[in-house]
Write a protein that holds these residues in place. Sequence first.
Motif, PDB file in Angstrom:
ATOM      1  N   THR A  44       0.830  -1.207   0.000  1.00 16.12           N
ATOM      2  CA  THR A  44       0.000   0.000   0.000  1.00 16.12           C
ATOM      3  C   THR A  44       0.865   1.259   0.000  1.00 16.12           C
ATOM      4  OG1 THR A  44      -1.544  -1.296   1.356  1.00 16.12           O
ATOM      5  CG2 THR A  44      -1.969   1.066   1.174  1.00 16.12           C
ATOM      6  N   ALA A 242      -0.071   3.870   5.847  1.00 15.86           N
ATOM      7  CA  ALA A 242      -0.264   2.604   5.113  1.00 15.86           C
ATOM      8  C   ALA A 242       0.350   1.481   5.938  1.00 15.86           C
ATOM      9  CB  ALA A 242       0.384   2.717   3.738  1.00 15.86           C
ATOM     10  N   ASN A 244      -1.475  -1.019   7.585  1.00 14.89           N
ATOM     11  CA  ASN A 244      -2.422  -2.120   7.751  1.00 14.89           C
ATOM     12  C   ASN A 244      -2.940  -2.166   9.198  1.00 14.89           C
ATOM     13  OD1 ASN A 244      -3.967  -4.009   6.457  1.00 14.89           O
ATOM     14  ND2 ASN A 244      -2.532  -5.693   6.667  1.00 14.89           N
ATOM     15  N   GLN A 380      -6.449  -4.555   4.947  1.00 12.99           N
ATOM     16  CA  GLN A 380      -6.544  -5.102   3.582  1.00 12.99           C
ATOM     17  C   GLN A 380      -7.207  -6.478   3.540  1.00 12.99           C
ATOM     18  OE1 GLN A 380      -6.222  -2.950   1.602  1.00 12.99           O
ATOM     19  NE2 GLN A 380      -4.496  -1.598   1.965  1.00 12.99           N
ATOM     20  N   GLY A 384      -3.765  -8.133   0.765  1.00 14.64           N
ATOM     21  CA  GLY A 384      -3.073  -6.841   0.654  1.00 14.64           C
ATOM     22  C   GLY A 384      -2.202  -6.697  -0.573  1.00 14.64           C
ATOM     23  N   GLY A 388      -3.752  -3.713  -1.616  1.00 16.55           N
ATOM     24  CA  GLY A 388      -2.764  -2.692  -1.238  1.00 16.55           C
ATOM     25  C   GLY A 388      -2.337  -1.881  -2.452  1.00 16.55           C
TER      26      GLY A 388
END
Length: 444
Positions: A44, A242, A244, A380, A384, A388
């Motif tokens: 991400t 970012a 998570n 996510q 992810g 992401g």
Amino acid sequence: MQVRRFPCDPGPAAWNAILPSEPVRETLKSTLNADWLVIGAGFTGLSAARRLSELHPNDRVVVLDASRVAEGPAGRNSGFMIDVPHDLTSSDYSGNTESNLREIRLNRAGIDYAKDASDAYAMSYEAFRLSGKINGAITPRGVDHNTGYAAHLDKLSEPYQRLDAAAMKSITGSDSYIDGLYSPGTAMIQPALFIRSLASGIETSRVKIYENTPVIELKREGSVWKANTPEGSVSTPKVILAVNGHLESFGFYRRSLMHIFTYGSMTHPLSKAELALLGGRSEWALTPADPLGTTVRRISGTGGDRLIIRNRATFDPSLKVSDSRIERVSRDHDRSFKDRFPMLASVEMQYRWGGRLCLSRNNVSVFGEVESGLHVACCQNGLGTSKGMVSGKLVAEDASEISSDLLNDQKTDVQPTKLPPFPFAAIGASAILRWGEFTAGKEL
Ligand SMILES: Cc1cc2nc3c(=O)[nH]c(=O)nc-3n(C[C@H](O)[C@H](O)[C@H](O)COP(=O)(O)OP(=O)(O)OC[C@H]3O[C@@H](n4cnc5c(N)ncnc54)[C@H](O)[C@@H]3O)c2cc1C
């Protein structure tokens, strides 16, 4: 806000360990001003930083990560960049048709952006390839899962192919699989190689990544945000968070995010004799027909020919697991491996590890501007890699006030449902996981 907990990544990031080592990037040891700060150098964060550099080529973008690139979950996952619905909180990966169509649009945009990066940075076939994946079934119950999933794909007008036991054996070399469901849209990555290539691809004189630099405090000072790290700080008007599940460590979405660990084991490089005993293709990728079953990959490339398995999921609201957990899970891994590959009974695992996922009860992500100038793309939901890539790109666009239909799709998500109070959440989630693993039977 003081950051309360920091990433803890148990065991080695095997995908990274099998690559040639890379020089460590600088740790931040100064006071910086930047146009943008991205916290987190996973899929991400790096996708967001890439999009920012495309949209604002003259802006200074700083990326901070508590760990090293490809040592966190980005270098610990199984490398399935999946396009079709993959709801891990459901019994069969799917949800309702409307939300599935939206999810497919978003996942495909994530895969497209990953492909675009792969082309731009001349990534190898090993790092990224569009090869599809198979849901492998071992038991009649697993076959029912595949049949139910196929019916759902029919409703979505999505292509797939069913594979019988003979086809599964010719691919995997294993007699265990009695059914497969191949769907063509998944990209398979060597996660550490992909994320390393993405990180080095985006670095320019305007985009700088600092490793081993945890943000320990994030606070607003007038019109700017200041991120303090152990030896430095970054002041900036706009931050993209970012991280998570560590979003909760920054004080957001308390008791709304489910912190799950899942676990991998990777064999040593297989010898020619072992490869002959195994048979099958040199590269393949199976997700389990039952979401709580075992993921298996066969790889061939840097680091040799290996098998990798992933299974077990544990609910760990502390965002930490002990080494003894890895040992306990290893026993399940060895059993799952030997059941599928009895011809490789003497093959040992070289690497064992665990890593974090962040899920919400209602399978929604957390996206948007949570405070003025502070944008987040987190939670996510276990996917992810594709989610992401797309949410990182879109959060950069949202923060740059660029609208699109895809951004509207991303913003459709409601808020994550609150979890029951502790200890009920822990007891409930653990019981659901254990029951799911029990009913997965031989699929585990
Ligand atoms: C064994 C395993 C198998 C998996 N398999 C798959 C799969 O096949 N496909 C798939 O799509 N997903 C898979 N996942 C999940 C996937 O790895 C995650 O969903 C994905 O990594 C999330 O990406 P992200 O960039 O949002 O977060 P992360 O990859 O977790 O990156 C966040 C980064 O933020 C950093 N960070 C956190 N706190 C701070 C702080 N205070 N200061 C600075 N930096 C901080 C962390 O160090 C980390 O590098 C798997 C996960 C595991 C563990």
